[in-house]
Design an enzyme around this catalytic site. Structure first.
Site, short mmCIF file in Angstrom:
data_model
loop_
_atom_site.label_atom_id
_atom_site.label_comp_id
_atom_site.label_asym_id
_atom_site.label_seq_id
_atom_site.Cartn_x
_atom_site.Cartn_y
_atom_site.Cartn_z
N GLU A 1 -1.29 -29.49 -19.28
CA GLU A 1 0.02 -30.04 -18.93
C GLU A 1 0.00 -31.57 -18.99
OE1 GLU A 1 -0.77 -26.43 -16.19
OE2 GLU A 1 -1.92 -28.02 -17.14
N HIS B 1 -6.23 -31.50 -17.98
CA HIS B 1 -5.49 -30.24 -18.06
C HIS B 1 -4.44 -30.29 -19.16
CE1 HIS B 1 -6.52 -28.75 -13.73
NE2 HIS B 1 -7.60 -29.04 -14.45
N CYS C 1 -1.20 -31.19 -11.56
CA CYS C 1 -0.34 -31.14 -12.75
C CYS C 1 1.13 -31.06 -12.35
CB CYS C 1 -0.73 -29.96 -13.64
SG CYS C 1 -2.30 -30.21 -14.50
N CYS D 1 -1.54 -26.51 -11.74
CA CYS D 1 -2.18 -26.78 -10.45
C CYS D 1 -1.34 -27.82 -9.71
CB CYS D 1 -3.61 -27.28 -10.66
SG CYS D 1 -3.71 -28.94 -11.36
#
Length: 183
Positions: A75, A73, A104, A101
């Protein structure tokens, strides 16, 4: 083009950069960008994609099972890029084009990030809402300030329809557009 909603011009600038970084993703379904900042200086950027050195062809992205297994992801990519470059993330701000999410959010907390500027939970597909709501709860419990914005495309009068427009929404305990989160 001026954006409405974010009260801080630097927040607007870094969100715009995060949206540009999102275009670097090869995922045809969801492109997410993140910018990690400290003292108005960019520490690192990240976008959703496969790890370095892993072939990221369209066939793999079109297989949901492969895509979910291989994708890092945005992040986390920003955090890993900061670490790779030796940048200190403690007390920094993360700007992202998709609400983090729950996984993250845990990484954000462990990375010492003090503030996250991201879209509202409702701006994402419903399949993400449970994870985003859990992420919001984690960030709140850890004391990470959260600033939310809404992305709308093709607003009337927008000279650049694919540049996001930001405006305030969602009253409640989560901070909106620069106000400190209520404990």
């Amino acid at each position: 083009m001026p954006l409405s909603g974010l009260s801080d011009k630097w927040d607007e600038r870094f969100i715009r950069i995060a949206h540009e970084v999102a275009t670097w993703s090869k995922d045809p379904g969801t492109r997410v960008g993140a910018v990690l900042v400290s003292e108005k200086r960019i520490l690192a950027t990240g976008y959703n994609g496969f790890p370095s050195g892993i072939e990221d062809n369209l066939e793999r992205y079109l297989s949901r099972e492969v895509k979910l297994a291989y994708t890092v992801h945005a992040e986390v990519n920003a955090l890993l890029n900061a670490a790779r470059n030796g940048a200190k993330t403690e007390g920094s701000t993360l700007y992202t084009t998709f609400h983090p999410c729950v996984n993250c959010a845990a990484s954000v907390i462990q990375g010492g990030i003090a503030k996250v500027v991201c879209p509202t939970v409702e701006s994402a597909p419903e399949r993400w809402h449970d994870s985003f709501n859990r992420a919001r709860d984690l960030l709140r419990e850890a004391g990470v300030e959260t600033v939310l914005y809404v992305v709308t495309h093709d607003e009337p009068g927008s000279p650049e329809p694919d540049v996001p427009q930001m405006r305030s929404t969602l009253p409640g305990r989560t901070t909106l557009l620069g106000d400190r989160q209520a404990g």
